[in-house]
Motif scaffolding. Structure first.
Motif, PDB file in Angstrom:
ATOM      1  N   GLY A   8       4.249  -5.631  -1.839  1.00  0.00           N
ATOM      2  CA  GLY A   8       4.762  -5.204  -3.139  1.00  0.00           C
ATOM      3  C   GLY A   8       6.142  -4.626  -2.885  1.00  0.00           C
ATOM      4  O   GLY A   8       6.282  -3.473  -2.475  1.00  0.00           O
ATOM      5  N   TYR A   9       7.161  -5.480  -3.052  1.00  0.00           N
ATOM      6  CA  TYR A   9       8.526  -5.057  -2.744  1.00  0.00           C
ATOM      7  C   TYR A   9       9.306  -4.966  -4.049  1.00  0.00           C
ATOM      8  O   TYR A   9      10.257  -5.693  -4.293  1.00  0.00           O
ATOM      9  CB  TYR A   9       9.150  -6.064  -1.762  1.00  0.00           C
ATOM     10  N   GLY A  10       8.820  -4.058  -4.940  1.00  0.00           N
ATOM     11  CA  GLY A  10       9.507  -3.807  -6.206  1.00  0.00           C
ATOM     12  C   GLY A  10      10.213  -2.470  -6.118  1.00  0.00           C
ATOM     13  O   GLY A  10      10.768  -2.113  -5.067  1.00  0.00           O
ATOM     14  N   PHE A  11      10.158  -1.699  -7.196  1.00  0.00           N
ATOM     15  CA  PHE A  11      10.876  -0.419  -7.239  1.00  0.00           C
ATOM     16  C   PHE A  11      10.485   0.483  -6.060  1.00  0.00           C
ATOM     17  O   PHE A  11      11.358   0.946  -5.307  1.00  0.00           O
ATOM     18  CB  PHE A  11      10.599   0.286  -8.570  1.00  0.00           C
ATOM     19  N   LEU A  12       9.192   0.730  -5.888  1.00  0.00           N
ATOM     20  CA  LEU A  12       8.770   1.683  -4.846  1.00  0.00           C
ATOM     21  C   LEU A  12       8.915   1.108  -3.444  1.00  0.00           C
ATOM     22  O   LEU A  12       9.324   1.809  -2.521  1.00  0.00           O
ATOM     23  CB  LEU A  12       7.308   2.085  -5.052  1.00  0.00           C
ATOM     24  N   ASN A  35       6.379  -9.993  -1.625  1.00  0.00           N
ATOM     25  CA  ASN A  35       6.339  -9.890  -3.089  1.00  0.00           C
ATOM     26  C   ASN A  35       5.370 -10.961  -3.608  1.00  0.00           C
ATOM     27  O   ASN A  35       4.564 -11.492  -2.837  1.00  0.00           O
ATOM     28  CB  ASN A  35       7.750  -9.995  -3.697  1.00  0.00           C
ATOM     29  N   SER A  36       5.465 -11.266  -4.915  1.00  0.00           N
ATOM     30  CA  SER A  36       4.468 -12.179  -5.481  1.00  0.00           C
ATOM     31  C   SER A  36       4.711 -13.627  -5.057  1.00  0.00           C
ATOM     32  O   SER A  36       3.837 -14.474  -5.223  1.00  0.00           O
ATOM     33  CB  SER A  36       4.498 -12.081  -7.004  1.00  0.00           C
ATOM     34  N   LYS A  37       5.899 -13.904  -4.500  1.00  0.00           N
ATOM     35  CA  LYS A  37       6.203 -15.301  -4.137  1.00  0.00           C
ATOM     36  C   LYS A  37       5.924 -15.619  -2.673  1.00  0.00           C
ATOM     37  O   LYS A  37       5.737 -16.768  -2.302  1.00  0.00           O
ATOM     38  CB  LYS A  37       7.676 -15.599  -4.443  1.00  0.00           C
ATOM     39  N   LEU A  81       1.713  -1.752  -2.625  1.00  0.00           N
ATOM     40  CA  LEU A  81       2.525  -1.314  -3.764  1.00  0.00           C
ATOM     41  C   LEU A  81       2.674  -2.416  -4.811  1.00  0.00           C
ATOM     42  O   LEU A  81       3.758  -2.632  -5.355  1.00  0.00           O
ATOM     43  CB  LEU A  81       3.912  -0.850  -3.266  1.00  0.00           C
ATOM     44  N   THR A  82       1.580  -3.123  -5.065  1.00  0.00           N
ATOM     45  CA  THR A  82       1.617  -4.137  -6.128  1.00  0.00           C
ATOM     46  C   THR A  82       1.316  -3.439  -7.466  1.00  0.00           C
ATOM     47  O   THR A  82       0.868  -2.293  -7.496  1.00  0.00           O
ATOM     48  CB  THR A  82       0.610  -5.280  -5.866  1.00  0.00           C
ATOM     49  N   PRO A  83       1.554  -4.132  -8.591  1.00  0.00           N
ATOM     50  CA  PRO A  83       1.386  -3.475  -9.899  1.00  0.00           C
ATOM     51  C   PRO A  83      -0.049  -3.002 -10.146  1.00  0.00           C
ATOM     52  O   PRO A  83      -1.012  -3.625  -9.713  1.00  0.00           O
ATOM     53  CB  PRO A  83       1.766  -4.578 -10.891  1.00  0.00           C
ATOM     54  N   THR A  84      -0.130  -1.898 -10.889  1.00  0.00           N
ATOM     55  CA  THR A  84      -1.437  -1.367 -11.293  1.00  0.00           C
ATOM     56  C   THR A  84      -2.040  -2.232 -12.397  1.00  0.00           C
ATOM     57  O   THR A  84      -1.377  -2.528 -13.387  1.00  0.00           O
ATOM     58  CB  THR A  84      -1.274   0.083 -11.813  1.00  0.00           C
ATOM     59  N   PRO A  91      -4.067  -7.451  -7.915  1.00  0.00           N
ATOM     60  CA  PRO A  91      -4.555  -7.921  -6.608  1.00  0.00           C
ATOM     61  C   PRO A  91      -4.821  -6.790  -5.608  1.00  0.00           C
ATOM     62  O   PRO A  91      -5.269  -7.036  -4.487  1.00  0.00           O
ATOM     63  CB  PRO A  91      -3.408  -8.801  -6.111  1.00  0.00           C
ATOM     64  N   ALA A 109       0.040   3.511  -3.703  1.00  0.00           N
ATOM     65  CA  ALA A 109       0.341   4.291  -4.919  1.00  0.00           C
ATOM     66  C   ALA A 109      -0.242   3.555  -6.125  1.00  0.00           C
ATOM     67  O   ALA A 109      -0.002   3.936  -7.264  1.00  0.00           O
ATOM     68  CB  ALA A 109       1.851   4.451  -5.086  1.00  0.00           C
ATOM     69  N   LYS A 111      -2.770   2.607  -8.762  1.00  0.00           N
ATOM     70  CA  LYS A 111      -3.884   3.342  -9.382  1.00  0.00           C
ATOM     71  C   LYS A 111      -5.138   2.475  -9.576  1.00  0.00           C
ATOM     72  O   LYS A 111      -6.253   2.981  -9.539  1.00  0.00           O
ATOM     73  CB  LYS A 111      -3.455   3.890 -10.754  1.00  0.00           C
ATOM     74  N   GLY A 303       9.013   7.667 -10.176  1.00  0.00           N
ATOM     75  CA  GLY A 303      10.353   7.419  -9.652  1.00  0.00           C
ATOM     76  C   GLY A 303      10.406   7.608  -8.145  1.00  0.00           C
ATOM     77  O   GLY A 303       9.368   7.637  -7.468  1.00  0.00           O
TER      78      GLY A 303
HETATM   79  N1  LIG Z   1       7.462   3.231  -9.946  1.00  0.00           N
HETATM   80  C1  LIG Z   1       6.931   4.451  -9.882  1.00  0.00           C
HETATM   81  O1  LIG Z   1       7.620   5.459 -10.098  1.00  0.00           O
HETATM   82  C2  LIG Z   1       5.489   4.624  -9.502  1.00  0.00           C
HETATM   83  C3  LIG Z   1       4.958   5.930  -9.342  1.00  0.00           C
HETATM   84  C4  LIG Z   1       3.628   6.079  -8.954  1.00  0.00           C
HETATM   85  C5  LIG Z   1       2.839   4.962  -8.753  1.00  0.00           C
HETATM   86  N2  LIG Z   1       3.365   3.716  -8.928  1.00  0.00           N
HETATM   87  C6  LIG Z   1       2.517   2.545  -8.672  1.00  0.00           C
HETATM   88  O2  LIG Z   1       2.994   1.925  -7.475  1.00  0.00           O
HETATM   89  C7  LIG Z   1       2.856   0.507  -7.561  1.00  0.00           C
HETATM   90  C8  LIG Z   1       4.225  -0.145  -7.370  1.00  0.00           C
HETATM   91  O3  LIG Z   1       5.083   0.295  -8.401  1.00  0.00           O
HETATM   92  P1  LIG Z   1       6.537  -0.322  -8.602  1.00  0.00           P
HETATM   93  O4  LIG Z   1       7.177   0.470  -9.676  1.00  0.00           O
HETATM   94  O5  LIG Z   1       7.199  -0.510  -7.285  1.00  0.00           O
HETATM   95  O6  LIG Z   1       6.148  -1.762  -9.198  1.00  0.00           O
HETATM   96  P2  LIG Z   1       7.108  -3.037  -9.380  1.00  0.00           P
HETATM   97  O7  LIG Z   1       8.535  -2.623  -9.376  1.00  0.00           O
HETATM   98  O8  LIG Z   1       6.576  -3.794 -10.539  1.00  0.00           O
HETATM   99  O9  LIG Z   1       6.875  -3.901  -8.049  1.00  0.00           O
HETATM  100  C9  LIG Z   1       5.669  -4.567  -7.801  1.00  0.00           C
HETATM  101  C10 LIG Z   1       5.849  -5.507  -6.639  1.00  0.00           C
HETATM  102  O10 LIG Z   1       4.597  -6.131  -6.384  1.00  0.00           O
HETATM  103  C11 LIG Z   1       4.815  -7.533  -6.241  1.00  0.00           C
HETATM  104  N3  LIG Z   1       3.604  -8.276  -6.561  1.00  0.00           N
HETATM  105  C12 LIG Z   1       3.046  -8.507  -7.778  1.00  0.00           C
HETATM  106  N4  LIG Z   1       1.924  -9.247  -7.630  1.00  0.00           N
HETATM  107  C13 LIG Z   1       1.799  -9.492  -6.302  1.00  0.00           C
HETATM  108  C14 LIG Z   1       0.872 -10.228  -5.518  1.00  0.00           C
HETATM  109  N5  LIG Z   1      -0.177 -10.852  -6.069  1.00  0.00           N
HETATM  110  N6  LIG Z   1       1.065 -10.286  -4.178  1.00  0.00           N
HETATM  111  C15 LIG Z   1       2.119  -9.683  -3.598  1.00  0.00           C
HETATM  112  N7  LIG Z   1       3.034  -8.958  -4.285  1.00  0.00           N
HETATM  113  C16 LIG Z   1       2.859  -8.877  -5.628  1.00  0.00           C
HETATM  114  C17 LIG Z   1       5.971  -7.848  -7.175  1.00  0.00           C
HETATM  115  O11 LIG Z   1       6.530  -9.093  -6.779  1.00  0.00           O
HETATM  116  P3  LIG Z   1       7.818  -9.749  -7.501  1.00  0.00           P
HETATM  117  O12 LIG Z   1       8.978  -8.915  -7.023  1.00  0.00           O
HETATM  118  O13 LIG Z   1       7.829 -11.131  -6.966  1.00  0.00           O
HETATM  119  O14 LIG Z   1       7.563  -9.632  -8.966  1.00  0.00           O
HETATM  120  C18 LIG Z   1       6.866  -6.635  -6.888  1.00  0.00           C
HETATM  121  O15 LIG Z   1       7.607  -6.860  -5.718  1.00  0.00           O
HETATM  122  C19 LIG Z   1       2.243   0.238  -8.932  1.00  0.00           C
HETATM  123  O16 LIG Z   1       0.861   0.084  -8.787  1.00  0.00           O
HETATM  124  C20 LIG Z   1       2.577   1.482  -9.743  1.00  0.00           C
HETATM  125  O17 LIG Z   1       1.629   1.748 -10.761  1.00  0.00           O
HETATM  126  C21 LIG Z   1       4.675   3.525  -9.286  1.00  0.00           C
END
Ligand SMILES: NC(=O)c1ccc[n+]([C@@H]2O[C@H](COP(=O)([O-])OP(=O)(O)OC[C@H]3O[C@@H](n4cnc5c(N)ncnc54)[C@H](OP(=O)(O)O)[C@@H]3O)[C@@H](O)[C@H]2O)c1
Length: 327
Positions: A8-12, A35-37, A81-84, A91, A109, A111, A303
């Motif tokens: 999960g290589y998104g925001f976090l 990431n998802s790809k 760190l994939t989406p909640t 996943p 992280a 949930k 954040g």
């Molecule tokens: N952001 C926050 O401040 C925060 C705070 C506390 C908890 N969280 C939790 O931490 C987690 C990550 O948050 P985030 O903000 O970093 O989320 P995000 O920016 O949406 O990033 C999610 C990453 O997961 C990847 N992904 C999605 N489906 C996947 C799969 N099947 N296999 C592999 N990778 C996959 C996405 O790939 P693509 O890049 O290809 O789309 C993306 O790189 C979430 O569960 C969120 O609820 C976040």
């Protein structure tokens, strides 16, 4: 050396990688980013300073699922760190379950898996003698689980109350201080990127309920699910109600609580000088216990602060695996 995969290589994921690049952790090597790809993997460790965005543009990027890396042959630690997803937990559940069964430690992280499969995942971790940590799931950077586990040993937690959703707290704050309607404050929050374009889970109180459930089941050893939580969101809070509260030295906040085994999330009157009464996007958690009596933690609920929780969990894993490392 601990070999880690950030799945999960998104925001976090990116915020964590950036921190590790600026301040490397001795004894930790990031061998995979996914990431998802697909994913990038290098047995000797990836050079984080050379990673291009998007991940797919890097030489050696493998299309497909990173689940094939979830074996002890490749990694020691999964940072999930994939989406909640609060309906299925996927996943994340599959990633974490697979890793734990392979005797890989897990930090997350996300949930969803903690909400829907905590018991099962803890049982597998115990059976396999591996570590499963999830500090970042509640309160972002607020170290609630570490605090209870490390600083309140021997005490009994009686109740927990908290403001656990930054979006709704921002909206209620703007309603209180600027007299905005709910609709206007929400529109502003969306414009500023504080609220998501679809804010239903936040404003209906579901996100707070999920966090209250994780606290209840994890810290208070309850066995509750979403249907056990009384949930009222903030959509019906009016400027008139807030103004009346203000006239009496109070305001309205969305409070999640665990009291006498009962779980609830609802807008409640709170005195403006109460320790829980924080404003803007801040979160606050109040614990009542038999010995310590009362303690309130205040901090960023989401954040980049969440990286502090991830790092703390990662250090716990490293310390437990290499008890001789000096920090
Ligand atoms: N952001 C926050 O401040 C925060 C705070 C506390 C908890 N969280 C939790 O931490 C987690 C990550 O948050 P985030 O903000 O970093 O989320 P995000 O920016 O949406 O990033 C999610 C990453 O997961 C990847 N992904 C999605 N489906 C996947 C799969 N099947 N296999 C592999 N990778 C996959 C996405 O790939 P693509 O890049 O290809 O789309 C993306 O790189 C979430 O569960 C969120 O609820 C976040």
């Amino acid at each position: 050396m601990i070999r880690a995969l950030i799945l999960g290589y998104g925001f976090l994921g990116k915020a964590l990688a950036k921190r590790l690049l600026n301040r490397p952790v001795e004894e930790l090597k990031i061998v995979g980013l996914a990431n998802s790809k697909g994913y990038l993997y290098k047995r000797d460790g990836l050079q984080l300073e050379k990673i291009k965005e998007p991940l797919e543009d890097n030489e050696g990027f493998e299309k497909g699922r990173a689940t094939e890396l979830l074996t002890k042959e490749y990694i020691d630690l999964l940072i999930e760190l994939t989406p909640t997803n609060i309906s299925t937990g996927e996943p994340g559940i599959t990633h974490i379950r697979t890793a734990l069964k392979e005797e890989i430690d897990v930090v997350t992280a996300n949930k969803g898996p903690v909400l829907l499969a905590l018991k099962e995942l803890k049982r597998i971790a115990d059976e396999k003698n591996v570590i499963f940590k999830y500090e970042g799931t509640v309160g972002g950077g607020i170290p609630i689980f570490s605090l209870v586990n490390k600083c309140l040993q021997g005490d009994d937690i009686i109740s927990i109350r908290g403001i656990l959703n930054g979006t709704t707290n921002y909206i209620l704050t703007r309603m209180h201080f600027e007299g905005l309607t709910f609709e206007l404050a929400l529109r502003e929050a969306i414009m500023l990127g504080i609220a998501e374009r679809n804010p239903t889970l936040d404003v209906e109180g579901i996100d707070t309920a999920v966090k209250i459930l994780i606290l209840a089941n994890s810290i208070m050893n309850l066995n509750k699910n979403l249907s056990d939580v009384k949930i009222v969101g903030v959509t019906k809070v009016t400027p008139e109600a807030i103004s009346a509260a203000k006239d009496n030295g109070m305001t309205i906040k969305l409070i999640g609580s665990i009291e006498d085994g009962e779980l609830s999330v609802e807008p409640r009157l709170i005195r403006l000088n109460h320790p829980l009464c924080v404003h803007g996007t801040l979160n606050a958690i109040n614990i009542k216990s038999n010995v310590l009596k009362t303690l309130t933690l205040i901090g960023e609920g989401a954040g980049e602060s969440t990286v502090a929780s991830l790092l703390n969990d990662i250090y716990d894993v490293i310390k437990e695996r290499h008890s001789k490392i000096k920090f």
